[in-house]
Every structure is written in C-alpha cells, then in structure tokens.
Write a protein that holds these residues in place. Structure first.
Motif, mmCIF file in Angstrom:
data_model
loop_
_atom_site.group_PDB
_atom_site.id
_atom_site.type_symbol
_atom_site.label_atom_id
_atom_site.label_comp_id
_atom_site.label_asym_id
_atom_site.label_seq_id
_atom_site.Cartn_x
_atom_site.Cartn_y
_atom_site.Cartn_z
ATOM 1 N N THR A 89 -33.740 2.555 21.047
ATOM 2 C CA THR A 89 -34.557 1.391 20.705
ATOM 3 C C THR A 89 -35.707 1.747 19.774
ATOM 4 O O THR A 89 -36.306 0.873 19.172
ATOM 5 C CB THR A 89 -35.137 0.773 21.980
ATOM 6 N N LEU A 115 -24.293 -0.120 22.723
ATOM 7 C CA LEU A 115 -24.449 -1.338 21.925
ATOM 8 C C LEU A 115 -23.961 -2.554 22.689
ATOM 9 O O LEU A 115 -24.608 -3.622 22.677
ATOM 10 C CB LEU A 115 -23.687 -1.187 20.610
ATOM 11 N N ARG A 146 -26.545 -3.630 25.038
ATOM 12 C CA ARG A 146 -27.693 -4.264 24.383
ATOM 13 C C ARG A 146 -27.375 -5.685 23.919
ATOM 14 O O ARG A 146 -28.236 -6.556 23.932
ATOM 15 C CB ARG A 146 -28.117 -3.431 23.180
ATOM 16 N N LEU A 147 -26.122 -5.907 23.488
ATOM 17 C CA LEU A 147 -25.768 -7.237 22.967
ATOM 18 C C LEU A 147 -25.823 -8.315 24.041
ATOM 19 O O LEU A 147 -25.834 -9.506 23.714
ATOM 20 C CB LEU A 147 -24.366 -7.197 22.345
ATOM 21 N N VAL A 164 -31.925 -10.552 21.257
ATOM 22 C CA VAL A 164 -31.594 -10.079 19.911
ATOM 23 C C VAL A 164 -32.584 -9.027 19.443
ATOM 24 O O VAL A 164 -32.225 -8.081 18.721
ATOM 25 C CB VAL A 164 -31.543 -11.268 18.927
ATOM 26 N N TRP A 212 -31.584 -5.205 19.587
ATOM 27 C CA TRP A 212 -30.289 -4.756 19.060
ATOM 28 C C TRP A 212 -30.416 -3.679 17.976
ATOM 29 O O TRP A 212 -29.448 -2.994 17.678
ATOM 30 C CB TRP A 212 -29.517 -5.934 18.468
ATOM 31 N N LEU A 215 -27.416 -0.772 17.249
ATOM 32 C CA LEU A 215 -26.576 -1.265 16.146
ATOM 33 C C LEU A 215 -26.611 -0.287 14.978
ATOM 34 O O LEU A 215 -25.582 -0.016 14.332
ATOM 35 C CB LEU A 215 -27.069 -2.648 15.711
ATOM 36 N N ALA A 230 -21.446 -7.649 17.177
ATOM 37 C CA ALA A 230 -22.838 -7.869 16.773
ATOM 38 C C ALA A 230 -22.922 -8.795 15.576
ATOM 39 O O ALA A 230 -23.790 -9.678 15.513
ATOM 40 C CB ALA A 230 -23.507 -6.530 16.462
ATOM 41 N N VAL A 262 -33.898 -7.965 12.902
ATOM 42 C CA VAL A 262 -32.942 -6.890 13.193
ATOM 43 C C VAL A 262 -32.265 -6.422 11.912
ATOM 44 O O VAL A 262 -32.129 -5.213 11.660
ATOM 45 C CB VAL A 262 -31.899 -7.366 14.224
#
Length: 878
Positions: A378, A410, A413-414, A418, A421, A425, A442, A464
């Motif tokens: 992150t 990932l 996280r999805l 948002v 991400w 990603l 994503a 993002v």
C-alpha cells in the motif's frame, strides 16, 4: 634452526670461463659454512648436503649478474634461500662477485614480517649480521603501497596479463616460468613486489624470483628478470608461446594473454588505488584464495566498480564476476549502500551485455525489491523493477515465483475501497503487464466507477490511475471505456468528460481509442463557440487526424459512436446520405449495424449518385431486406456490373425487366441512373455482339431516355482526338459500325432512327473527316462485300454529310448503278427512314464471279466472321 648469513666469492676464470664458488670466512660471531665435523653439522651449523644445495643455487643464479641482483629460491632440503649479489666497489665490471646468502628453514621466523623482495637494495646487506636478532636485512620501503599503485597505473595494460600468469604458477605444478624483460632490474623488482602484494599471504611468501639473470634458462626461480643483453631470444615463438610466459617491456611480442578473472579484478583494484586484502580465516574465499568473490566485494565497497569496466573482462571472467555479484545481492546482511552499488553496476552492464549475461544479477536484485514490496504494497511509490535489465527468461521466473502471491493480494484489495488499490495493482502490472487476471478485474471495476462520475469513488479511481502511472493500464482503461460507451451509450462518456474526472481522459487522449477521442471532440465542437449539429458536426468529427491515413469514421465501432453522437435515434436528410457513404464506406456502415438507416434512401434516393450503387453492392445480399429493397439493390448491382463488363447483354435485359417489376415503383432518378449504366454496357459491345445478342433490337424499341444515354455514351468516346485518329486508320471497323447502326429492323421506335442519325454524325461523321481517299475507299470496298446496296447507302450518307454537290463515286469501287441512281438498302424510293414498314426489296443482283454470292431474299446479310479480341466501338483497337 637458522643458518646465519653466509658469504661467497663467485669468480670466473678469464680463459676458460669456468665458475668457482669460494666460501669466505664468516664475520666474527657467525658460523662458517665449513665449521663443524666432517660429513655432519656442527652445533648451530648446517650439513654439507645443505651447503652443497646452497652453493649450487648460487652458481646457477648469480653468474654474471650485475651489481644488486636479488634472488629468492626454494631448496630441495626445504626452506628458502635469499641471495644478494654485489661486485667490488672499485671494479663493478670485474669477473669477481660477492654473494651474501640467508637460509631460512620452513616455518622460521622472519618471512612472516618481511617479504624477500622488500630486502631489495637494503644497506644492511653490506653490514654484518648481529649475533642475536633478525637475520634478514632490514627493508627500506622501496615498495610501499603508494609506489606500487603508481607503478600499476603506469603499466595498466600489462598488469592483468602478468597477474594471470602469476596465479597459474600454483594452478599447475609444472607451470611455465615467467620471464620479465625490462631495461633495468628495478622495474623487474617492482613487478615482483606487485605480484607479492596481489597474492594471498601464504602464496606471496612462497614466490621465488631473481631480479636479473644473464642466462635465464639455467635459473630455477618462478619469476626471472632479464635485460636487453640476456642470452634469451625474446622473438623465438618456441620460447615465447610454449616454454615460457614472457612479459616484454622492451618492445618484443611477449606471450599471448590468457584471461583470468582473479587477475582482472585484482588489476581493477590496483587501478582504483587499493590493493586486494586477504579474506578472513574460515570463509569460503579463504579456502579458495583466488576466488573473485572477495575482490568483487572490495570493488563494490569502494564504490569504484564500473559496469563499463567489467565488460572488458575476457572469457569466463565476466560470468564468474556476475555470479559473485548476484550472491552478494542475495545476501540479506548487505546494507543499502552495497545494494545501490550493485544496482549501478548492473545497469551499466545492461548497456553493453546480453540479457543472458546480466540476468543472474538483475534477478537477484529484483527478488530483493519484490520481497520488500510484498510487505508494503500500500506504500509502494515506484516500480520495483525499474532500471533493471531483466530478460524475458528472468521475467518469467519472477512471474512464476511472485505472481500468485501478488494476484492474491490484489484480489483481496479489490474487495475493499478503491483508494487502497494502487500498490497491489502496481505490483501486478509490474509482473504480469496487462495480461494478469487480477489486472483485468481491476480494469473492469475502475471503468464501472469512472462511468458514474457523480459517485463517491469516481475521484478515487482517477487518483489510483495517477498514482500507478502505468501507460499500459491507462490504455486498458480507455479501451474498456470505448467498449462500454459505443453507439447510444456514448452519453455515459460525455457525462464523464463534462465532470472533473474528464480531465484525466483528455490528458491521455493520445493513447485512447478513436471512439473515445471522438466523444471528446464532439463535446468540444458541439459546445460554445462552435455549436455544430447534424451533417456539419459529422463532417468535422470524421476529418482524418493529422498524419492519419483515413477518416476515423471508417472504423465500425467508431462510426456507431459517431452516429449516436450526431443523430442519436434520428436520421440525416435524404441528400446527406451520399456524403456519409463517401466518407465512411458502405462496408463500415453495415459493420456498425447502421444499414437499416439507409434503406429508405436506397429505394427513394431523390438523386442518383455513385454512392448509391456502392451501398447497393454492399447490402443486396443481406437477409433483413424486404422484397422491394432487395430488388432495388440488385437492379443497381446488375446494371453496374453490366456497365463495367458489357457481358451477357441478353441475360441482363431479361434480368433488368424482372427486377424493375419486383422493385416497382422504382424511383425516377434511380431508374434514370440504371439506364445510364445499361447504356454504358451497350456502348461497350462490339458491332457483332450488339447485333447477334438482340441488344440492338432492345435499344431500337427502348425508352427514348435509354437511347439518349446510349448515344451519349458512344459519342463520349469520340471526343478524344487520339481515339478519332486511330479509328480513321481502321476502315473495316467504320464499315461494320455503319452496317449495324443503319440496319433496318423488324420493329423499331420512331426515335431510334433519329438517334441513329445523330449517333452516326457524332461518331463516324467525326472519323470521316480524318480519313483520306484510300481509307474511304477501303470502307466502300468492305461494304461492297456485303452488297452494292450498302455501298450506295454509304455513298448517299457521306454525300448528305458533306452537304451534297459532288460526285459520291469512290475511285476504284464498282458501280452497279449510275451515281445518284442506286437502290441502296433503306434509302430507295422513299424508304430511307422507314417508319415500321421495312425496306423495299431490291431487284435481284446477278452473281459476279470472284465476289461473295448475293444474299437470298429475307436473309440477314453476313457480318464479319471475326473481330479482334475485346473489340468495342467505344474502345476501338489500337
């Protein structure tokens, strides 16, 4: 046990040249060589066998050596012998030479503090050794670190080859001796000191040498210095390439270089100003003192390792060094400075080496980065693989090792907000590019959020994308937006572009699909100050981009979007359809699913255009057409094909009639266009095909408009001056055209005869003006072959064309009747124009021997049996 310093006189007989070695009485407090009992050794002395070995080494090494020659040798009995030769001060060139020697048994004290070469030109050689204390002469600092660094830099090109041969002295017990040719012994001494300073400590003390030897082939040492006058042929290939390793500082060729990674790295350290240091005891490097690992780490630690410089390593040296550097990169104890140095070297190597060479180091560095990134996904701010020269094989290894772990992270996280991400990603993109399954999920979710610009996370999605900053991801998102906003759904993209998030789309329009750029342009041109609408907006949006080969409207998805932007559910004006087809192409229209929007224009265009025919070609086989629409499209296709090929006129005539009835009512402008195309097809027929196919009868009874178009099509060909001139040289073709066009038919319309007369005047009348008497006579002769009536008809027509008033008899042509009184077909007794009653029969013509027989009553006159291939009255043969 230690033998104290010994002294010898080495004398040479001037007549015989034989060498005599005489022990001298040792100074007070020392043991002489001959002291002790016979055949044994006295207390503190040495055996006679050992003294014999000492004397043999001195005799071989120091004969005829200059003042100050220093040697270090190993004795068969064990230990080392250090000798220093000197001459009498008053007579430096005398045959007499004094040799001082010190023997140290193996393990004796002394060598652990001083290298033998350090005693070079020590003044203590000339002083008696003390009764107690150090037996070795005191070093005087001739070879300190600074002087050796300076010497290595001055001889940079020769250092690595020399050290490579020094290392091989221990690789092979029978290795070749090293011969150093220099102008003065001091340079040789520096080479020996450089070797000692480069070798591991134990090897340096085992090294044997002599700084100068006049007869090097007798010297037993490992390194032998010679001068320009030595009895050694430095240009002899046998000596230089096979028996010795020669390093020639006097201009000779020397031995060829045999690459060695240890020698090259050691030379690099000398150039950097720091000699190699010994590895710590118990390490792998200590077990293998010539392993390059320790040297590579020293270079990195000093920050002086250069990828550019390492590429100069030869043979297997570079891969060995890279493996060493890769091991250092995998060492988790290495701190950040060392890793940064390794990264710098790896990047420099990548500029010059193949990926297969640099992959081990690059892969080791990448593993460290990715392992660290797994713990802080992150917080990731940069691509962990940026700057590393990773080959495809290395990338596959990383994907196999880290890909599943990053995809799992990932996917987790999805499921969250948002805003979280970006890190995972980014890592997934680094490993998989845009092909990973997690990346696809994503992208779909990012697009769904972006197309709801008023939603709470739309701004986070843009954040993002900006944080990741991956061009491949941007392309994927824009491509997905293009798919989701085609046709009637283009208003979704319009709303996004009009929101604050639309700035991200506009800033990446250079990598966006055409349909996305199209919506952006539509928003711009439909708004102030332009306010474009309808066909004006369509034309503007369809303009080719700078440098593009064609209009964006030729792309079906883009065209679908373009139509929705301009007209939505509405329709263009009927007169605008040809322009749309011209810009987009009929196939693109059908591929975009817009074909049904054009069917009303197809059946009632209001004006005939070429684009109408193109559209008919594209759509006439489509299943969605009604019977009338299909018949109309096929009518245009059949007429156009006939205009292009003039093939099968009888079938075309029948097919056109059927299609006209099936497509009834046919729009008047459309039918007029069909007649124009039919006329071009008829104009392309040869006289024979025109008559035999029935096309002539069809034309003679056709609508006046078709006859008009036929006459215009034929006459258009005779407006070309060059074609008229060529036709004038073809009297047979002129006669055949005259015959066919003036032929009386069973049925014909009143307008046909007028059309024929205008056709003849506009074509053959023009050609006749270019023909000379001989060519006109050839036309008459051709017509006489049919009958005299045709000749008279030709003469009357040409007379009328010329305005009358002159004899129409063609010189040399047979005259069956007096001039002006013939009974030519179609012109005798008021029958010249015929109004449906047919020609009046002419009296039988007697057969003339040598000429074709006369035709029988009611028989069609013979037509030429053969015409040139591809003959056409509108395209006469050249």
């Amino acid at each position: 046990m230690v033998i104290r310093r010994l002294s010898y006189l080495l004398d040479r007989e001037p007549d015989t040249g034989s060498v005599r070695l005489q022990p001298l009485r040792p100074p007070e407090g020392t043991l002489s060589a001959g002291s002790g009992s016979e055949g044994g050794a006295s207390e503190g002395g040495a055996s006679e066998d050992l003294l014999a070995q000492v004397e043999q080494v001195i005799a071989l090494t120091h004969r005829r050596t200059p003042d100050g020659a220093l040697s270090c040798s190993r004795l068969p009995a064990g230990g080392s012998l250090l000798c220093n030769g000197r001459t009498e001060g008053e007579h430096p060139d005398a045959q007499r030479q004094f040799v001082d020697a010190v023997h140290l048994p193996a393990g004796a004290a002394g060598f652990d503090r001083v290298w033998p070469i350090d005693t070079w030109r020590s003044r203590s050689w000339n002083s008696p050794a003390p009764a107690d204390g150090d037996l070795l002469p005191a070093p005087e600092g001739h070879f300190d670190r600074q002087s050796l660094v300076r010497f290595a830099r001055e001889h940079a090109a020769r250092v690595a080859p020399f050290l490579a041969d020094v290392r091989r002295l221990w690789a092979d017990p029978a290795g070749r001796q090293i011969v150093i040719a220099e102008q003065d012994p001091e340079t040789v001494a520096h080479w020996i000191a450089l070797a000692c300073a480069s070798l591991p400590e134990r090897r340096a003390r085992e090294l044997t040498f002599v700084t100068r030897a006049d007869e090097p082939r007798d010297a037993p040492q490992q390194i032998i210095g010679i001068g320009p006058d030595a009895s050694f042929d430095r240009h002899d290939p046998l000596l230089v390439e096979h028996l010795y390793r020669v390093h020639d500082g006097l201009g000779g060729p020397g031995s060829p270089y045999a690459p060695d990674s240890w020698a090259e790295l050691t030379a690099a350290l000398w150039q950097a100003g720091t000699p190699p240091t010994a590895s710590a005891a118990g390490t792998a490097e200590a077990d293998d003192p010539f392993a390059p690992a320790s040297l590579a780490r020293q270079l990195l630690g000093m920050g002086t390792a250069s990828g550019d410089g390492l590429t100069a390593l030869h043979g297997d040296s570079l891969p060995a060094v890279i493996d060493t550097l890769a091991s250092a990169a995998e060492d988790q104890t290495q701190g950040s400075p060392a890793i940064e140095e390794l990264t710098r070297v790896c990047q420099e190597l990548g500029k010059h080496c193949a990926e297969s060479v640099t992959d081990p180091l690059a892969l080791a560095l990448a593993r460290r980065r990715l392992a660290a990134a797994l713990d802080q996904d992150t917080k990731l701010r940069h691509d962990p693989l940026v700057g590393l020269p990773l080959g495809e094989s290395a990338q596959r290894s990383l994907r196999a090792e880290f890909g599943p772990r990053f995809d799992k992270g990932l996917a987790r996280r999805l499921r969250g907000p948002v805003s979280s991400w970006a890190g995972p990603l980014h890592l997934a993109l680094v490993l998989h590019g845009h092909q990973g399954p997690g990346v696809e999920d994503a992208v779909n979710k990012l697009v769904r959020v972006l197309l709801q610009p008023r939603g709470p996370e739309s701004a986070d999605a843009v954040a993002v994308l900006k944080s990741v900053g991956h061009q491949g991801l941007n392309r994927l998102v824009l491509a997905k937006i293009a798919v989701e906003t085609t046709g009637r759904r283009s208003h979704l993209l319009r709303e996004l572009l009009m929101s604050p998030q639309g700035e991200w789309v506009r800033s990446h329009s250079d990598v966006a699909p055409p349909s996305v750029r199209l919506v952006e342009l539509a928003v711009r041109w439909s708004g102030p100050p332009h306010h474009l609408r309808g066909i004006g907006l369509f034309t503007k949006l369809a303009e080719p981009a700078p440098g593009a080969a064609g209009s964006v409207a030729t792309d079906p998805p883009t065209l679908e979007t373009l139509w929705g932007l301009v007209w939505g559910a509405g329709q263009p004006e009927r007169g605008e359809f040809p322009h749309i087809v011209r810009v987009c192409g009929a196939e693109a229209i059908l591929a975009a699913g817009l074909g049904t929007r054009f069917l009303a224009w197809l059946t009632a265009p209001g004006r005939f255009d070429r684009e109408l025919v193109d559209f008919a070609h594209a759509i006439h086989r489509r299943a969605e057409l009604t019977g009338r629409e299909r018949a109309t499209a096929q009518l245009l296709v059949v007429a156009d094909n006939f205009a292009r090929t003039s093939g099968s006129p009888r079938d075309v005539v029948d097919r056109v009639g059927e299609l006209r009835r099936a497509g009834s009512p046919v729009d008047a402008p459309l039918w007029d266009g069909v007649q124009q195309m039919l006329a071009r097809g008829f104009a392309g027929l040869s006289p024979h095909d025109l008559y035999q196919s029935g096309a002539l009868s069809f034309l003679a009874n056709a609508e006046p408009s078709l006859q008009h178009h036929y006459r215009a099509a034929v006459q258009a060909e005779f407006r070309d001056d060059a074609k008229v001139s060529r036709m004038a040289t073809q009297p047979d073709v002129v006669a055949d055209l005259f015959f066919v066009w003036r032929k009386e038919l069973t049925r014909s319309s009143r307008e046909w005869h007028t059309t024929v007369e205008e056709l003849l005047r506009g074509t053959l009348g023009v050609v006749l003006g270019r023909m000379n008497d001989e060519q006109r006579s050839a036309v008459a002769t051709r017509l006489v072959g049919r009958s005299n009536n045709w000749l008279q008809s030709w003469l009357r027509w040409t007379n009328e064309l010329a305005g009358g008033g002159r004899d129409t008899q063609i010189p040399g042509a047979p005259a069956a009747y007096p001039p002006g009184q013939g009974h030519g077909q179609g012109h005798g007794h008021g029958q010249g124009h015929g109004h449906g009653n047919g020609p009046r029969p002419a009296p039988p013509t007697p057969h003339v021997p040598g000429q074709p027989p006369p035709q029988r009553p009611g028989e069609l006159p013979a037509v030429p049996p053969r015409y040139p291939p591809g003959y056409s009255p509108s395209h006469p043969p050249r």
